[in-house]
Design a protein around this motif. Structure first.
Motif, mmCIF file in Angstrom:
data_model
loop_
_atom_site.group_PDB
_atom_site.id
_atom_site.type_symbol
_atom_site.label_atom_id
_atom_site.label_comp_id
_atom_site.label_asym_id
_atom_site.label_seq_id
_atom_site.Cartn_x
_atom_site.Cartn_y
_atom_site.Cartn_z
ATOM 1 N N UNK A 102 0.759 -1.284 -0.071
ATOM 2 C CA UNK A 102 -0.005 -0.119 0.072
ATOM 3 C C UNK A 102 0.931 1.298 0.088
ATOM 4 N N UNK A 103 2.200 1.097 -0.301
ATOM 5 C CA UNK A 103 3.014 2.421 -0.376
ATOM 6 C C UNK A 103 3.078 2.920 -1.687
ATOM 7 N N UNK A 104 3.551 4.171 -1.812
ATOM 8 C CA UNK A 104 3.716 4.598 -3.204
ATOM 9 C C UNK A 104 4.531 5.827 -3.133
ATOM 10 N N UNK A 125 -0.930 5.189 -3.938
ATOM 11 C CA UNK A 125 -0.754 4.315 -2.728
ATOM 12 C C UNK A 125 -2.439 3.686 -2.652
ATOM 13 N N UNK A 126 -3.341 4.427 -2.760
ATOM 14 C CA UNK A 126 -4.741 3.780 -2.721
ATOM 15 C C UNK A 126 -4.908 2.754 -3.586
ATOM 16 N N UNK A 127 -4.349 2.803 -4.897
ATOM 17 C CA UNK A 127 -4.703 1.654 -5.723
ATOM 18 C C UNK A 127 -3.829 0.695 -5.148
ATOM 19 N N UNK A 136 -13.161 1.972 2.170
ATOM 20 C CA UNK A 136 -12.556 3.171 2.080
ATOM 21 C C UNK A 136 -10.971 2.842 2.884
ATOM 22 N N UNK A 137 -10.246 3.507 2.234
ATOM 23 C CA UNK A 137 -8.945 3.527 2.844
ATOM 24 C C UNK A 137 -8.320 5.060 3.274
ATOM 25 N N UNK A 138 -7.627 5.041 4.034
ATOM 26 C CA UNK A 138 -6.944 6.404 4.564
ATOM 27 C C UNK A 138 -5.458 6.168 4.356
ATOM 28 N N UNK A 139 -4.841 7.199 4.091
ATOM 29 C CA UNK A 139 -3.481 7.576 3.804
ATOM 30 C C UNK A 139 -2.678 8.147 4.617
ATOM 31 N N UNK A 140 -1.378 7.724 4.859
ATOM 32 C CA UNK A 140 -0.393 8.467 5.848
ATOM 33 C C UNK A 140 0.868 8.780 5.133
ATOM 34 N N UNK A 179 1.495 6.049 2.432
ATOM 35 C CA UNK A 179 1.051 4.701 2.489
ATOM 36 C C UNK A 179 -0.514 4.493 2.794
ATOM 37 N N UNK A 180 -1.353 3.629 2.237
ATOM 38 C CA UNK A 180 -2.900 3.554 2.395
ATOM 39 C C UNK A 180 -3.248 2.349 2.965
ATOM 40 N N UNK A 181 -3.910 2.305 3.918
ATOM 41 C CA UNK A 181 -4.439 1.073 4.446
ATOM 42 C C UNK A 181 -5.928 1.241 4.914
ATOM 43 N N UNK A 182 -6.645 0.137 5.409
ATOM 44 C CA UNK A 182 -7.872 0.110 5.985
ATOM 45 C C UNK A 182 -7.870 -0.811 7.223
ATOM 46 N N UNK A 183 -8.834 -0.575 8.181
ATOM 47 C CA UNK A 183 -9.063 -1.462 8.990
ATOM 48 C C UNK A 183 -9.895 -2.610 8.823
#
Length: 265
Positions: free
Chosen positions: A84-86, A98-100, A235-239, A258-262
């Motif tokens: 999830x990193x870009x 990152x979301x993709x 939904x994903x959130x990015x940091x 970096x994007x991730x979801x819980x």
């Protein structure tokens, strides 16, 4: 060297510290590809970070390779995986990519968890690239995600008894096919060059899960997907990942997100 782009220029401006190494690999020509595939390495605090970049344009390939090497450095520095990193010189593109990337891995895990095989890509009537492949090589392509926000593809090549999986995400399905094929073909080339060493590496390296026959056979053993795009929308959130606080990184023209979801797959 080809005309420099922002990240490449920054890396070579600090070459005395980062000690960059670049290799323009020749394997694409063996498969009939008019493509530059560059491997980049940078060194920081005693560690080596490697990136790969491919493009018909050498300068873009070098930029992509340098970006990925710095992405890996940032992930290690922040203590997170590269899933999830870009990285990109444009912060919006870094976030979108990152979301993709995160959606791609979420989708793969969803198919594995539900024991479903993705939709065969030929059913979507897309132009399939033709390569110079070793005799007896088979190719299957599957569509993970096909939407206006992004497309993800799996390419599975098989030579004799060995599988090679490429996984990609892109804004168009055609681009996703090309990228996933490229990921798989890189390993096909390495296997052809030295099958024994490559086979041993598969056993000993978690990074080569994409060439694990058991993993790929498990994916192919699921029930065939009947309806496209049936994966739940999430939904994903990015940091934004920090780069090291050392002075040389202060004005680095790169953004690593970096994007991730819980949500569980």
């Amino acid at each position: 060297m080809a005309a420099e782009t922002p990240i490449t220029h920054w890396v070579f401006t600090h070459r005395e510290i980062l000690k960059p190494e670049m290799v323009d690999l020749s394997w694409p020509k063996d498969f009939g590809l008019d493509l530059c595939d560059v491997e980049s390495a940078i060194f920081w605090n005693g560690r080596k970070y490697i990136g790969r970049g491919a493009s018909e344009n050498l300068s873009i390939a070098v930029e992509k390779a340098c970006s990925e090497a710095l992405e890996r450095l940032a992930c290690h520095y922040n203590g997170v995986s590269t899933t999830g990193a870009a990285a990109h010189s444009n912060p919006k593109l870094a976030e979108d990519n990152a979301v993709l990337e995160a959606k791609e891995r979420y989708a793969l895990n969803w198919y594995l968890d539900k024991k479903v095989t993705p939709l065969i890509l030929s059913q979507l009537e897309i132009n399939i690239p033709i390569y110079k492949l070793p005799r007896g090589t088979s190719v299957q392509r599957f569509n993970l995600i096909n939407s206006s926000e992004g497309n993800s593809c799996i390419s599975i090549f098989k030579t004799d008894t060995q599988y090679f999986l490429g996984l990609s995400v892109a804004r168009t399905l055609s681009e996703a096919v090309s990228k996933s094929d490229l990921e798989a073909l890189r390993n096909v080339s390495a296997y052809i060059g030295d099958s024994h060493t490559f086979s041993e590496a598969i056993k000993n390296s978690g990074d080569l899960w994409c060439c694990d026959n058991n993993f790929i056979e498990n994916l192919l053993s699921g029930a065939p997907m009947q309806v496209p795009n049936s994966i739940p929308e999430i939904n994903f959130h990015t940091k934004t990942l920090d780069l090291p606080s050392d002075a040389i990184f202060k004005n680095a023209p790169i953004h690593v997100l970096r994007a991730e979801t819980t949500v569980e797959a």
